[in-house]
Structures are given as C-alpha cells and as structure tokens.
Design a protein around this motif. Structure first.
Motif, short mmCIF file in Angstrom:
data_model
loop_
_atom_site.label_atom_id
_atom_site.label_comp_id
_atom_site.label_asym_id
_atom_site.label_seq_id
_atom_site.Cartn_x
_atom_site.Cartn_y
_atom_site.Cartn_z
N PRO A 83 31.97 -36.01 -30.71
CA PRO A 83 32.57 -35.77 -29.39
C PRO A 83 33.43 -34.51 -29.33
O PRO A 83 33.51 -33.84 -28.29
CB PRO A 83 33.41 -37.03 -29.16
N LYS A 84 34.07 -34.15 -30.44
CA LYS A 84 34.89 -32.93 -30.48
C LYS A 84 34.00 -31.68 -30.36
O LYS A 84 34.36 -30.71 -29.69
CB LYS A 84 35.69 -32.88 -31.77
N GLU A 87 32.77 -31.59 -26.69
CA GLU A 87 33.88 -31.21 -25.80
C GLU A 87 34.22 -29.74 -25.94
O GLU A 87 34.60 -29.08 -24.97
CB GLU A 87 35.10 -32.07 -26.09
N GLY A 172 25.21 -33.70 -21.56
CA GLY A 172 25.91 -32.51 -21.10
C GLY A 172 24.99 -31.31 -21.14
O GLY A 172 23.77 -31.42 -21.29
N PRO A 242 34.54 -25.50 -21.13
CA PRO A 242 34.53 -26.73 -21.92
C PRO A 242 34.59 -28.00 -21.10
O PRO A 242 34.13 -29.03 -21.52
CB PRO A 242 35.76 -26.60 -22.83
N SER A 243 35.14 -27.93 -19.89
CA SER A 243 35.28 -29.15 -19.11
C SER A 243 33.94 -29.73 -18.73
O SER A 243 33.77 -30.93 -18.64
CB SER A 243 36.11 -28.88 -17.85
N ALA A 246 32.65 -31.66 -21.67
CA ALA A 246 33.40 -32.88 -21.89
C ALA A 246 32.98 -33.97 -20.93
O ALA A 246 32.94 -35.14 -21.28
CB ALA A 246 34.90 -32.59 -21.74
N LYS A 247 32.64 -33.61 -19.69
CA LYS A 247 32.25 -34.60 -18.71
C LYS A 247 30.79 -35.01 -18.86
O LYS A 247 30.36 -35.96 -18.24
CB LYS A 247 32.47 -34.02 -17.30
#
Length: 250
Positions: A83-84, A87, A172, A242-243, A246-247
């Motif tokens: 996840p890092k 993101e 994503g 990056p947002s 992340a979503k």
C-alpha cells in the motif's frame, strides 16, 4: 532556470526464494538501462521506505501463499509495504504471487479453486472490455498457480478465463497484477518442471512435454506483449499526483 530532476533508473525486484530469477522481465528492464535492486524479504531483506530512487516495483511469484502472513514474516512485510508503494504513485507490477499480494493489499481475497483445479502450463486468457487497452486480443499465457483471486470494487478487471476469472487487473492508475508468468524463459520452465515435478500431477496441470514443446509457439507473442507493456507501465508514474493512486481511482 530550473533543471528537471532526472528520472530514477532503478527497479525494485522482489523475489521469494534464494535462487529466484526475474527472467524475461528482468532482462527487458535491464535492456532499457534500469538497474535491478533484488530484494527477498523471506530471507530477511528490508524493503525500502524511501521510494524516490525507484522507477518501479516488480513482485514475482513463489511457492508460498499470499495468505501466509501469519507464518511468514516476509509475506507480512510485503503486504504492509505494497500500500505504501501504491500510495506513493510508484508503478507496481505483480506477477502470480505478486498479483495475489496486491489483491490482498487492496482488500480482496486469495483462495484455492473450489474444485481443486490448478493452472500449470499454457492457458487461454481473454481481455475484458476495459482490458483491451492493455491486452489487445486473447492470448495463450504460461501459468503456475493453485490459488486465485477475488477482487474488491476498487480494482478493475483486465483479463479473465473460465477456470480462474481474475487473470489480470489494475488497482488505481499504475498498480497492475497478472496471474500468469510473462517472465518465465525456457530454461526456467525446464528447472520448474524438474524441481517441482509433483505439481504436474495436480488436477488441471499439463505434462512436462507440453510446457517445453509449446514454448516456441506461444512465447514469442507473450514476449512481444510484455515488452510493449513495460514501456506503458513505466510511463504511469504518478508521483506528481499521489492522491489519485491512494484512492485507487482511474
């Protein structure tokens, strides 16, 4: 005048055994001038917190399960780390176990086939409507797995077949998972089918001769596909936004 920052030229290559190889994918990335940083959390390697030096992350397959996070510290480490990476907007590519780890990190499930069937050998896959942007037509691909994936709503299905409906997906804008093995060379097939010959007795597996004799027929198209895919995948770097990564948005 502001000088644009140089793009990173290092790829994190995550493997799961001491002698694991990045195969065709590693060779194609090296040919593009990328240095390969080989990491094996199962052997105690730490995964990097700072991803600014990396142009992408590739997590390969292995004999363990994505559900082994309770017994294998390396698998838990990868599940916490993925996840890092997503993101941060770093391009992620998961192959077989690497795809299943991405599935779990995204909130999906990994489990065996309900009738105990495996995919070991050459298997047909079909792109979905969304997947045709990445996989133009049906392909015969090389497989070696006994578990499959159930995707959460945040993932977009890219390729499918009847036995294991999730063959490729995107999470994503730039995290991709493929159930099959575009990295496997003929030499790797020879080793796998010898060292893990007991897997060839599992229901649904093809015999060793099929794995080796079909290589010259089915691998050139797969080679061309992964060669083209890698360029497009590396171009999806989202570190300027990056947002969105992340979503899990498109």
């Amino acid at each position: 005048m502001t000088v644009p920052a140089e793009k990173p030229k290092k790829i994190a290559i995550v493997v799961h055994q001491e002698h694991s190889r990045p195969g065709r994918v590693g060779a194609l990335l090296a040919r593009r001038g990328y240095s390969l940083h080989r990491l094996c959390p199962n052997l105690g390697c730490e995964l990097p917190d700072d991803m600014s030096d990396y142009a992408g992350v590739v997590i390969f397959g292995g004999p363990m399960s994505a559900n082994d996070c309770g017994t294998l510290a390396g698998i838990k480490c990868e599940l916490d780390w993925i996840p890092k990476v997503v993101e941060a907007g770093v391009p992620y590519l998961g192959l077989c176990l690497g795809a299943q780890l991405l599935t779990r990190a995204a909130g999906g499930r990994v489990s065996p086939h309900p009738h105990g069937l495996v995919e070991i050998g050459y298997v047909d896959i079909e792109p979905t409507e969304a997947g045709r942007n990445w996989i133009k037509a049906p392909m015969k691909v090389y497989q070696w797995h006994r578990e499959g994936m159930s995707l959460p709503d945040s993932c977009e299905l890219l390729a499918t077949n009847e036995r294991y409906p999730v063959q490729g997906f995107r999470f994503g804008p730039n995290a991709f998972g493929f159930q099959f093995h575009p990295e496997v060379t003929l030499e790797m097939k020879e080793i796998w089918t010898m060292k893990a010959a007991e897997r060839l007795k599992m229901p649904g597996a093809q015999q060793r001769g099929v794995h080796l004799s079909m290589h010259t027929l089915y691998d050139p198209p797969l080679d061309r596909w992964i060669d083209g895919f890698l360029d497009r995948w590396l171009a999806t770097d989202q570190r300027s936004a990056p947002s969105a990564a992340a979503k899990g948005g498109p």
